[in-house]
Motif scaffolding. Structure first.
Motif, PDB file in Angstrom:
ATOM      1  N   MET A 121       8.095  13.017  -3.559  1.00 33.89           N
ATOM      2  CA  MET A 121       6.658  12.445  -3.112  1.00 33.89           C
ATOM      3  C   MET A 121       6.787  11.072  -2.578  1.00 33.89           C
ATOM      4  N   TYR A 122       6.171  10.599  -1.693  1.00 32.73           N
ATOM      5  CA  TYR A 122       6.226   9.485  -1.065  1.00 32.73           C
ATOM      6  C   TYR A 122       4.786   8.759  -0.906  1.00 32.73           C
ATOM      7  N   ASP A 123       4.987   7.455  -1.055  1.00 35.76           N
ATOM      8  CA  ASP A 123       3.540   6.643  -1.281  1.00 35.76           C
ATOM      9  C   ASP A 123       3.363   5.650  -0.269  1.00 35.76           C
ATOM     10  N   VAL A 124       2.292   5.722   0.237  1.00 35.96           N
ATOM     11  CA  VAL A 124       1.813   4.561   1.367  1.00 35.96           C
ATOM     12  C   VAL A 124       0.893   3.769   0.442  1.00 35.96           C
ATOM     13  N   TYR A 125       1.070   2.283   0.599  1.00 37.96           N
ATOM     14  CA  TYR A 125       0.454   1.579  -0.489  1.00 37.96           C
ATOM     15  C   TYR A 125      -0.215   0.093   0.181  1.00 37.96           C
ATOM     16  N   ILE A 126      -1.055  -0.544  -0.486  1.00 39.55           N
ATOM     17  CA  ILE A 126      -1.708  -1.487   0.064  1.00 39.55           C
ATOM     18  C   ILE A 126      -1.823  -2.739  -1.093  1.00 39.55           C
ATOM     19  N   ILE A 127      -1.145  -3.853  -0.983  1.00 43.59           N
ATOM     20  CA  ILE A 127      -1.445  -4.872  -2.069  1.00 43.59           C
ATOM     21  C   ILE A 127      -2.058  -6.053  -1.422  1.00 43.59           C
ATOM     22  N   GLU A 128      -2.603  -6.739  -2.416  1.00 39.15           N
ATOM     23  CA  GLU A 128      -3.664  -7.830  -1.932  1.00 39.15           C
ATOM     24  C   GLU A 128      -2.834  -9.242  -2.523  1.00 39.15           C
ATOM     25  N   SER A 129      -2.764 -10.035  -1.675  1.00 38.84           N
ATOM     26  CA  SER A 129      -2.161 -11.416  -2.314  1.00 38.84           C
ATOM     27  C   SER A 129      -3.506 -12.207  -2.977  1.00 38.84           C
ATOM     28  N   LEU A 130      -3.636 -12.385  -4.109  1.00 41.58           N
ATOM     29  CA  LEU A 130      -4.584 -13.035  -4.903  1.00 41.58           C
ATOM     30  C   LEU A 130      -4.629 -14.287  -4.617  1.00 41.58           C
ATOM     31  N   GLN A 131      -3.198 -14.912  -4.128  1.00 36.80           N
ATOM     32  CA  GLN A 131      -3.321 -16.484  -3.648  1.00 36.80           C
ATOM     33  C   GLN A 131      -3.915 -16.712  -2.443  1.00 36.80           C
ATOM     34  N   PHE A 181       1.932  11.480  -0.203  1.00 44.24           N
ATOM     35  CA  PHE A 181       2.293  12.481   0.905  1.00 44.24           C
ATOM     36  C   PHE A 181       3.625  13.290   0.343  1.00 44.24           C
ATOM     37  N   THR A 182       3.739  14.230   0.777  1.00 49.29           N
ATOM     38  CA  THR A 182       4.833  15.299   0.424  1.00 49.29           C
ATOM     39  C   THR A 182       6.078  15.186   1.234  1.00 49.29           C
ATOM     40  N   SER A 183       5.688  14.552   2.441  1.00 53.96           N
ATOM     41  CA  SER A 183       6.909  14.349   3.475  1.00 53.96           C
ATOM     42  C   SER A 183       6.947  12.932   3.878  1.00 53.96           C
ATOM     43  N   LYS A 184       8.277  12.432   3.989  1.00 50.59           N
ATOM     44  CA  LYS A 184       8.639  10.951   4.326  1.00 50.59           C
ATOM     45  C   LYS A 184       8.039  10.742   5.896  1.00 50.59           C
ATOM     46  N   GLN A 185       8.228  11.926   6.631  1.00 54.49           N
ATOM     47  CA  GLN A 185       7.606  11.494   8.085  1.00 54.49           C
ATOM     48  C   GLN A 185       6.154  11.312   8.082  1.00 54.49           C
ATOM     49  N   LEU A 186       5.114  12.009   7.169  1.00 54.59           N
ATOM     50  CA  LEU A 186       3.954  11.769   7.320  1.00 54.59           C
ATOM     51  C   LEU A 186       3.523  10.395   6.655  1.00 54.59           C
ATOM     52  N   ALA A 187       4.240   9.853   5.561  1.00 59.61           N
ATOM     53  CA  ALA A 187       4.118   8.813   5.048  1.00 59.61           C
ATOM     54  C   ALA A 187       4.296   7.560   5.824  1.00 59.61           C
ATOM     55  N   LEU A 188       5.361   7.869   6.570  1.00 65.07           N
ATOM     56  CA  LEU A 188       5.734   6.721   7.600  1.00 65.07           C
ATOM     57  C   LEU A 188       4.956   6.585   8.815  1.00 65.07           C
ATOM     58  N   GLN A 189       4.264   7.771   9.246  1.00 65.10           N
ATOM     59  CA  GLN A 189       3.356   7.688  10.175  1.00 65.10           C
ATOM     60  C   GLN A 189       2.118   7.004   9.483  1.00 65.10           C
ATOM     61  N   GLN A 190       1.657   7.270   8.412  1.00 67.25           N
ATOM     62  CA  GLN A 190       0.461   6.605   7.862  1.00 67.25           C
ATOM     63  C   GLN A 190       0.665   5.073   7.849  1.00 67.25           C
ATOM     64  N   GLU A 191       2.009   4.655   7.252  1.00 65.02           N
ATOM     65  CA  GLU A 191       2.077   3.310   7.031  1.00 65.02           C
ATOM     66  C   GLU A 191       2.089   2.605   8.497  1.00 65.02           C
ATOM     67  N   LYS A 192       2.492   3.146   9.341  1.00 66.52           N
ATOM     68  CA  LYS A 192       2.504   2.492  10.640  1.00 66.52           C
ATOM     69  C   LYS A 192       0.992   2.323  11.166  1.00 66.52           C
ATOM     70  N   LYS A 193       0.185   3.487  10.856  1.00 61.11           N
ATOM     71  CA  LYS A 193      -1.165   3.387  11.333  1.00 61.11           C
ATOM     72  C   LYS A 193      -2.005   2.329  10.816  1.00 61.11           C
ATOM     73  N   LEU A 194      -1.745   2.133   9.327  1.00 59.46           N
ATOM     74  CA  LEU A 194      -2.521   1.253   8.497  1.00 59.46           C
ATOM     75  C   LEU A 194      -1.960  -0.049   8.853  1.00 59.46           C
ATOM     76  N   LYS A 195      -0.841  -0.430   9.345  1.00 61.84           N
ATOM     77  CA  LYS A 195      -0.678  -1.714   9.814  1.00 61.84           C
ATOM     78  C   LYS A 195      -1.145  -2.160  11.017  1.00 61.84           C
ATOM     79  N   HIS A 196      -1.962  -1.303  11.619  1.00 62.41           N
ATOM     80  CA  HIS A 196      -2.478  -1.343  12.918  1.00 62.41           C
ATOM     81  C   HIS A 196      -3.979  -1.439  12.873  1.00 62.41           C
ATOM     82  N   CYS A 197      -4.656  -1.229  11.721  1.00 62.69           N
ATOM     83  CA  CYS A 197      -5.972  -0.924  11.496  1.00 62.69           C
ATOM     84  C   CYS A 197      -6.556  -2.273  11.062  1.00 62.69           C
ATOM     85  N   ASN A 198      -7.938  -2.295  11.429  1.00 65.74           N
ATOM     86  CA  ASN A 198      -8.521  -3.858  11.120  1.00 65.74           C
ATOM     87  C   ASN A 198      -8.865  -3.660   9.523  1.00 65.74           C
TER      88      ASN A 198
END
Length: 87
Positions: free
Chosen positions: A1-11, A52-69
């Motif tokens: 399994m592969y994870d896409v995540y978002i963390i928030e800096s509390l600082q 995600f069940t595949s590394k490819q799908l997770a990497l695609q989602q990570e790339k997408k999220l990096k460009h989202c507002n």
């Protein structure tokens, strides 16, 4: 399994989007200062995880999220795909 995540800096309020095979371990690394981007922005809070069940799908989602507002990301973290909502 592969994870896409978002963390928030509390600082400073920045959001970091990433990809990993173990989001819990990676989150600990972020909070321990083992990541260049977040090392000066600790502490961090884990706010989103999508699995995600595949590394490819997770990497695609990570790339997408990096460009989202922030408005879209705020919406996304409240959707059922966020593993943290079931915790």
């Amino acid at each position: 399994m592969y994870d896409v995540y978002i963390i928030e800096s509390l600082q400073v309020g920045d959001w970091y989007k990433g990809f990993t095979e173990d989001y819990e371990k990676r989150f600990i690394q972020h909070n321990n200062g083992e990541s260049t981007f977040t090392s000066t922005k600790r502490p961090c809070k884990l706010i989103f995880v999508q699995v995600f069940t595949s590394k490819q799908l997770a990497l695609q989602q990570e790339k997408k999220l990096k460009h989202c507002n922030r408005k879209y990301l705020q919406w996304l973290i409240h959707q059922r795909i966020n593993l943290l909502l079931d915790v």
